[in-house]
Design a protein around this motif. Structure first.
Motif, PDB file in Angstrom:
ATOM      1  N   MET A 209       0.884  -0.757  -0.361  1.00  0.00           N
ATOM      2  CA  MET A 209      -0.228   0.317  -0.335  1.00  0.00           C
ATOM      3  C   MET A 209       0.882   1.180   0.155  1.00  0.00           C
ATOM      4  SD  MET A 209      -3.603  -0.430   0.087  1.00  0.00           S
ATOM      5  CE  MET A 209      -3.868   0.863   0.506  1.00  0.00           C
ATOM      6  N   GLN A 210       1.902   0.845   0.717  1.00  0.00           N
ATOM      7  CA  GLN A 210       3.033   2.237   1.203  1.00  0.00           C
ATOM      8  C   GLN A 210       3.707   2.722  -0.764  1.00  0.00           C
ATOM      9  OE1 GLN A 210       6.488   2.033   3.404  1.00  0.00           O
ATOM     10  NE2 GLN A 210       6.940   4.468   3.970  1.00  0.00           N
ATOM     11  N   ASP A 211       3.802   1.767  -1.440  1.00  0.00           N
ATOM     12  CA  ASP A 211       4.822   1.836  -2.846  1.00  0.00           C
ATOM     13  C   ASP A 211       3.764   2.712  -3.386  1.00  0.00           C
ATOM     14  OD1 ASP A 211       7.176   1.112  -2.146  1.00  0.00           O
ATOM     15  OD2 ASP A 211       6.298  -1.126  -2.378  1.00  0.00           O
ATOM     16  N   ASN A 212       2.482   1.996  -3.252  1.00  0.00           N
ATOM     17  CA  ASN A 212       0.818   2.455  -4.524  1.00  0.00           C
ATOM     18  C   ASN A 212       0.949   3.853  -3.770  1.00  0.00           C
ATOM     19  OD1 ASN A 212      -1.487   2.378  -6.481  1.00  0.00           O
ATOM     20  ND2 ASN A 212      -2.721   1.471  -4.913  1.00  0.00           N
ATOM     21  N   ILE A 213       0.222   4.374  -2.698  1.00  0.00           N
ATOM     22  CA  ILE A 213       0.035   5.542  -1.949  1.00  0.00           C
ATOM     23  C   ILE A 213       1.467   6.274  -2.488  1.00  0.00           C
ATOM     24  CG2 ILE A 213      -0.007   6.636  -0.274  1.00  0.00           C
ATOM     25  CD1 ILE A 213      -2.295   4.326   1.322  1.00  0.00           C
ATOM     26  N   VAL A 214       2.437   5.871  -2.051  1.00  0.00           N
ATOM     27  CA  VAL A 214       3.391   7.162  -2.739  1.00  0.00           C
ATOM     28  C   VAL A 214       3.547   7.150  -4.009  1.00  0.00           C
ATOM     29  CG1 VAL A 214       6.482   7.288  -3.359  1.00  0.00           C
ATOM     30  CG2 VAL A 214       5.636   6.401  -1.080  1.00  0.00           C
ATOM     31  N   ASN A 255      -5.175   9.288   1.034  1.00  0.00           N
ATOM     32  CA  ASN A 255      -4.303   8.108   1.458  1.00  0.00           C
ATOM     33  C   ASN A 255      -3.134   7.380   2.669  1.00  0.00           C
ATOM     34  OD1 ASN A 255      -5.070   8.122  -1.547  1.00  0.00           O
ATOM     35  ND2 ASN A 255      -3.479   9.035  -2.743  1.00  0.00           N
ATOM     36  N   GLU A 256      -2.763   8.890   3.229  1.00  0.00           N
ATOM     37  CA  GLU A 256      -1.743   8.580   4.242  1.00  0.00           C
ATOM     38  C   GLU A 256      -2.678   8.280   5.302  1.00  0.00           C
ATOM     39  OE1 GLU A 256       0.636  12.181   5.133  1.00  0.00           O
ATOM     40  OE2 GLU A 256       0.966  11.947   2.956  1.00  0.00           O
ATOM     41  N   ASN A 257      -3.997   7.926   5.547  1.00  0.00           N
ATOM     42  CA  ASN A 257      -4.997   7.625   6.575  1.00  0.00           C
ATOM     43  C   ASN A 257      -4.623   6.389   6.222  1.00  0.00           C
ATOM     44  OD1 ASN A 257      -4.847   9.975   7.582  1.00  0.00           O
ATOM     45  ND2 ASN A 257      -7.410  10.635   6.939  1.00  0.00           N
ATOM     46  N   GLN A 258      -5.373   5.603   5.093  1.00  0.00           N
ATOM     47  CA  GLN A 258      -5.400   4.820   4.994  1.00  0.00           C
ATOM     48  C   GLN A 258      -4.169   3.935   5.928  1.00  0.00           C
ATOM     49  OE1 GLN A 258      -6.607   3.185   0.767  1.00  0.00           O
ATOM     50  NE2 GLN A 258      -6.569   5.334   0.296  1.00  0.00           N
ATOM     51  N   LEU A 259      -2.595   3.894   5.286  1.00  0.00           N
ATOM     52  CA  LEU A 259      -1.639   3.853   5.844  1.00  0.00           C
ATOM     53  C   LEU A 259      -1.466   3.864   7.256  1.00  0.00           C
ATOM     54  CD1 LEU A 259       1.616   4.753   3.427  1.00  0.00           C
ATOM     55  CD2 LEU A 259       0.584   2.945   3.734  1.00  0.00           C
ATOM     56  N   PHE A 260      -2.042   4.829   7.740  1.00  0.00           N
ATOM     57  CA  PHE A 260      -2.135   4.692   9.486  1.00  0.00           C
ATOM     58  C   PHE A 260      -2.970   3.702  10.061  1.00  0.00           C
ATOM     59  CE2 PHE A 260      -1.198   9.453   8.988  1.00  0.00           C
ATOM     60  CZ  PHE A 260      -0.200   9.563   9.018  1.00  0.00           C
ATOM     61  N   VAL A 330     -14.833  21.859   4.093  1.00  0.00           N
ATOM     62  CA  VAL A 330     -15.867  20.352   3.864  1.00  0.00           C
ATOM     63  C   VAL A 330     -15.146  19.843   3.219  1.00  0.00           C
ATOM     64  CG1 VAL A 330     -17.851  20.161   2.688  1.00  0.00           C
ATOM     65  CG2 VAL A 330     -17.806  21.950   3.033  1.00  0.00           C
ATOM     66  N   TYR A 331     -13.840  19.273   2.101  1.00  0.00           N
ATOM     67  CA  TYR A 331     -13.214  18.237   2.205  1.00  0.00           C
ATOM     68  C   TYR A 331     -12.230  18.449   3.295  1.00  0.00           C
ATOM     69  CZ  TYR A 331     -14.560  20.874  -2.760  1.00  0.00           C
ATOM     70  OH  TYR A 331     -15.490  21.045  -3.373  1.00  0.00           O
ATOM     71  N   PHE A 332     -11.197  18.616   3.787  1.00  0.00           N
ATOM     72  CA  PHE A 332     -10.793  18.149   5.447  1.00  0.00           C
ATOM     73  C   PHE A 332     -11.662  18.006   6.090  1.00  0.00           C
ATOM     74  CE2 PHE A 332      -8.369  21.317   3.224  1.00  0.00           C
ATOM     75  CZ  PHE A 332      -6.984  20.517   2.669  1.00  0.00           C
ATOM     76  N   LYS A 333     -13.288  18.038   6.223  1.00  0.00           N
ATOM     77  CA  LYS A 333     -13.501  17.227   7.677  1.00  0.00           C
ATOM     78  C   LYS A 333     -13.394  15.853   7.846  1.00  0.00           C
ATOM     79  CE  LYS A 333     -18.420  17.847   9.643  1.00  0.00           C
ATOM     80  NZ  LYS A 333     -19.085  18.212   9.670  1.00  0.00           N
ATOM     81  N   GLN A 334     -14.277  14.924   7.164  1.00  0.00           N
ATOM     82  CA  GLN A 334     -14.114  13.983   7.185  1.00  0.00           C
ATOM     83  C   GLN A 334     -12.433  13.178   7.882  1.00  0.00           C
ATOM     84  OE1 GLN A 334     -16.423  12.017   7.414  1.00  0.00           O
ATOM     85  NE2 GLN A 334     -15.458  10.597   8.674  1.00  0.00           N
ATOM     86  N   THR A 335     -11.943  13.901   6.834  1.00  0.00           N
ATOM     87  CA  THR A 335     -10.246  12.705   7.049  1.00  0.00           C
ATOM     88  C   THR A 335      -9.516  13.368   8.531  1.00  0.00           C
ATOM     89  OG1 THR A 335      -9.511  13.495   5.115  1.00  0.00           O
ATOM     90  CG2 THR A 335      -7.790  13.605   6.453  1.00  0.00           C
ATOM     91  N   LEU A 336     -10.698  14.712   8.909  1.00  0.00           N
ATOM     92  CA  LEU A 336      -9.531  15.645  10.324  1.00  0.00           C
ATOM     93  C   LEU A 336     -10.314  14.802  11.347  1.00  0.00           C
ATOM     94  CD1 LEU A 336      -8.453  17.556  12.303  1.00  0.00           C
ATOM     95  CD2 LEU A 336     -10.133  18.936  11.976  1.00  0.00           C
ATOM     96  N   LEU A 337     -11.656  14.009  11.018  1.00  0.00           N
ATOM     97  CA  LEU A 337     -12.740  13.497  12.375  1.00  0.00           C
ATOM     98  C   LEU A 337     -11.613  11.484  11.869  1.00  0.00           C
ATOM     99  CD1 LEU A 337     -15.955  14.322  11.118  1.00  0.00           C
ATOM    100  CD2 LEU A 337     -14.349  14.673  12.875  1.00  0.00           C
ATOM    101  N   ASP A 338     -10.990  11.051  11.104  1.00  0.00           N
ATOM    102  CA  ASP A 338     -10.108  10.437  10.730  1.00  0.00           C
ATOM    103  C   ASP A 338      -9.233   9.927  11.415  1.00  0.00           C
ATOM    104  OD1 ASP A 338     -12.676   8.871   9.802  1.00  0.00           O
ATOM    105  OD2 ASP A 338     -11.329   9.351   7.066  1.00  0.00           O
ATOM    106  N   LEU A 339      -8.514  11.110  11.322  1.00  0.00           N
ATOM    107  CA  LEU A 339      -7.013  11.390  11.757  1.00  0.00           C
ATOM    108  C   LEU A 339      -7.197  11.538  13.455  1.00  0.00           C
ATOM    109  CD1 LEU A 339      -5.825  14.150   9.622  1.00  0.00           C
ATOM    110  CD2 LEU A 339      -4.033  11.824  10.245  1.00  0.00           C
ATOM    111  N   MET A 340      -8.137  11.956  13.984  1.00  0.00           N
ATOM    112  CA  MET A 340      -8.915  12.208  15.330  1.00  0.00           C
ATOM    113  C   MET A 340      -8.755  10.857  15.878  1.00  0.00           C
ATOM    114  SD  MET A 340      -8.118  14.947  16.112  1.00  0.00           S
ATOM    115  CE  MET A 340      -9.110  15.026  17.673  1.00  0.00           C
ATOM    116  N   THR A 341      -9.965   9.706  15.243  1.00  0.00           N
ATOM    117  CA  THR A 341     -10.151   8.856  15.488  1.00  0.00           C
ATOM    118  C   THR A 341      -8.851   7.875  15.713  1.00  0.00           C
ATOM    119  OG1 THR A 341     -12.615   8.628  14.716  1.00  0.00           O
ATOM    120  CG2 THR A 341     -11.519   6.631  14.719  1.00  0.00           C
TER     121      THR A 341
END
Length: 661
Positions: A209-214, A255-260, A330-341
């Motif tokens: 996944m890391q190779d693909n995301i990079v 993409n980075e969230n998937q790695l997290f 608005v585009y960052f809202k869900q990403t930010l929630l995922d990061l907090m989780t």
């Protein structure tokens, strides 16, 4: 300055602040009975009140009383030992069941962390309420409401502390039982092998996944750079381009969230493996290295998550305008929630890792366990002692009186006493080394002592919860008192400050206050009074205002010598020059009298009267040699009379009083 003086002043200020009597903390049943009585009285007030604003406040009071009664009625929850008892009674414990119990212990540790934050919040709330007490009008309904809110805050604070004590007790019992529990755990012989295979599989998936995301993010970076260039060179509104840029930036973070997510699942598996390794080999030193490695991996992921959260919160596209804020956020809202989780999940895993580490300390070897047990026992004793010292046995509107507070103030006063004593000794040494005058040393002692008293009192007041507003309130009350009964004290203190700074009167000066018929040597100048030693060796305490409001003769204010006038009368037919010669020659023989170019004995004819020829003999002596001017004058007068008689000079039958100038 004595230790007793500081203690009395501190008690005076404490009593001033706590002017009302403190009430003893009542038991819960007594509190509930008192609340029921207040509630009934409030309902009676409601039935008699017609003012809408007052009615609203009374209904708020009813709600606060009910909340307070509920808090007093609710007992802190005692931790259920069912899970621990089941493990202790079981003959065989499966790993999943034990792992769930470890998760349960971890959740309890998280609960303690939450309760500690609650305690911190409630403590800050108490401080705010304390400050409001100072500005609110006394004996009003608003003050009653504020007092109820304070009691509610205190009750919640007590419950949170008791809950922490209960949870800690359960955790201690659980950790103590780990040695017997872990011996009952039945592990599948392939458990470690299976979890290692899962970890390898997840790590392989993570690498792919890391190779693909990079690769994807490289393409996204190219598009982002192109958009930034277009926005910077665009002459028209660039809202569409800014929104598109926000979409691309969010895609990178997604993409980075998937790695997290994958990395966190790998850490979860490693923690399970860590727990299995501990159960299989309790004394292995390898477990310490594993613990450290997992901690580093958790910290690395947390840092990356924090970096992305910081990027989102500070994100601002080129040519940013306020109108575009809603559209791209608005585009960052869900990403930010995922990061907090993810951040929260990492925190839970880190707490679980620490829980397992504590389990390891209890099951490794007897020496480590004994040391850990002794350390915990000492910690518990310290907590109990702290509870006793911090127990508030008197309380009034946010000011709690406890043993720890009393000890702090006593220690502070004792340190102030030692500081004052050392300060005065240092001044004495300085006087010997630098040849500083006694008067200046006395001034420095007085000022330094009072500065130390003021600083110690200010710190003591902060210990008991008094802020600058309260001190200002006390100062206002004292100013009113000064206008009535304390104005004489204030007058003397201000006069003392003037005397000390202007050095109108210094220790060692020879003074005379004609209005009060006071004469003598100044021994010490204090803030309120000055001590004068009269010629008969008695000490006279004179208020400082006398030196400002009355005429004061200071014989040694300007010069280092004092002039003595010795009047005498001889027969009118006496030889004037012979008389002068006899007197001057006799004075030069006497002790203490100066005889130099500046000061030398003189004898002058004042006038001729019906009594005869009136002379005055003048002599100067050093003020350091002066013990009692009147006695010296008497001695010199006797010597002059004897010398005149010896030389056959006829004296008058009348002589005048002696005078010091």
């Amino acid at each position: 300055m004595s230790f007793l003086k500081i203690l009395i002043l501190a008690i005076f200020f404490t009593v001033t602040i706590n002017s009302h009597s403190f009430g003893l903390i009542q038991k819960s049943s007594d509190n509930i009975a008192a609340i029921n009585k207040m509630e009934q009285q409030t309902y009676n007030q409601i039935s008699k009140t017609k003012d809408p604003e007052t009615l609203d406040k009374l209904y708020v009071k009813i709600d606060l009383l009910r909340e307070l009664k509920s808090l007093y009625s609710t007992k802190p929850k005692v931790q259920n030992n069912e899970k621990l008892d089941r493990l202790l009674k079981a003959k065989v414990i499966y790993f999943d069941e034990f792992n769930n119990f470890v998760d349960y212990l971890t959740n309890l540790s998280n609960t303690i962390n939450s309760l500690e934050k609650t305690i911190q919040h409630l403590s800050e709330r108490k401080k705010i309420l304390n400050e409001e007490f100072l500005s609110i009008q006394k004996n009003t309904l608003d003050e009653e409401l504020l007092d109820l809110r304070y009691k509610i805050t205190q009750a919640k604070l007590d419950q949170a502390k008791k809950s922490i004590d209960n949870i800690n007790q359960f955790l201690n019992d659980s950790y103590k039982s780990m040695n017997s529990i872990t011996h009952k755990i039945a592990l599948d012989k392939y458990a470690l092998k299976n979890i290692n295979e899962k970890i390898k599989s997840q790590e392989k998936y993570y690498d792919e996944m890391q190779d693909n995301i990079v690769s994807q993010n490289i393409q996204l970076d190219t598009q982002i750079q192109l958009l930034v260039s277009q926005i910077m060179h665009s002459s028209t509104s660039s809202t569409y381009l800014q929104n598109r840029l926000a979409q691309l930036e969010n895609q990178k973070l997604y993409n980075e969230n998937q790695l997290f997510g994958i990395a966190i699942s790998i850490i979860d598996l490693k923690i399970r493996r860590y727990l299995i390794e501990i159960i299989e080999n309790k004394n292995s030193t390898h477990t310490v290295a594993v613990y450290t490695q997992i901690q580093k991996e958790i910290q690395k992921i947390e840092n990356s998550i924090d970096t992305n959260i910081q990027f989102i919160t500070n994100y601002s596209p080129p040519n940013y305008t306020a109108n575009s804020q809603v559209s791209y956020f608005v585009y960052f809202k869900q990403t930010l929630l995922d990061l907090m989780t993810y951040k929260q999940n990492l925190s839970l895993l880190e707490n679980k890792l620490n829980t397992i580490r504590k389990i390891l300390l209890h099951i490794q070897n007897p020496s480590i366990y004994a040391l850990n047990k002794a350390a915990k026992s000492l910690k518990n004793i310290g907590i109990q002692v702290s509870h006793v010292l911090n127990y508030s046995f008197f309380e009034y509107k946010g000011i709690d009186l406890s043993l720890s507070l009393i000890l702090k103030i006593i220690i502070l006063l004792f340190l102030g006493f030692l500081l004052d004593k050392h300060y005065k000794k240092s001044l004495e040494k300085l006087k010997l080394r630098q040849s500083i005058g006694e008067a200046n040393i006395q001034i420095l002692k007085t000022l330094g002592s009072y500065i130390i008293v003021i600083v110690i009192l200010a710190i003591s007041l902060t210990f008991i919860g008094v802020n600058a507003s309260t001190i200002a309130l006390i100062a206002g009350a004292l100013s009113v008192g000064l206008g009535f009964g304390l104005q004489n004290i204030a007058n003397n203190m201000v006069s003392g400050i003037i005397i000390i700074f202007e050095q109108l009167v210094k220790p060692g000066d020879i003074i005379n206050i004609p209005e009060n018929n006071i004469s003598g040597i100044v021994i010490e100048t204090k803030l309120r009074s000055t001590i004068i030693r009269a010629y008969d060796n008695t000490d006279i305490i004179v208020p400082n205002s006398y030196f400002i409001n009355s005429k004061v003769i200071n014989f040694t204010y300007s010069f280092g010598a004092i002039k003595l006038k010795i009047p005498f009368i001889v027969d009118i037919n006496s030889d004037i020059e012979k008389v002068k010669e006899i007197v001057i020659e006799e004075l030069k023989k006497q002790d203490y009298i100066l005889d130099n170019e500046t000061y030398s004995p003189k004898c002058v004819l004042i006038k001729q009267s019906i009594y005869g020829l009136e002379f005055e003999a003048w002599a100067w002596i050093e003020k350091t040699d002066l013990k009692a001017p009147v006695w010296l004058q008497e001695l010199y007068y006797v010597k002059i009379i004897e010398a005149l008689k010896k030389n056959s000079v006829v004296l008058s039958t009348i002589n005048r009083f002696l005078e010091v100038k």
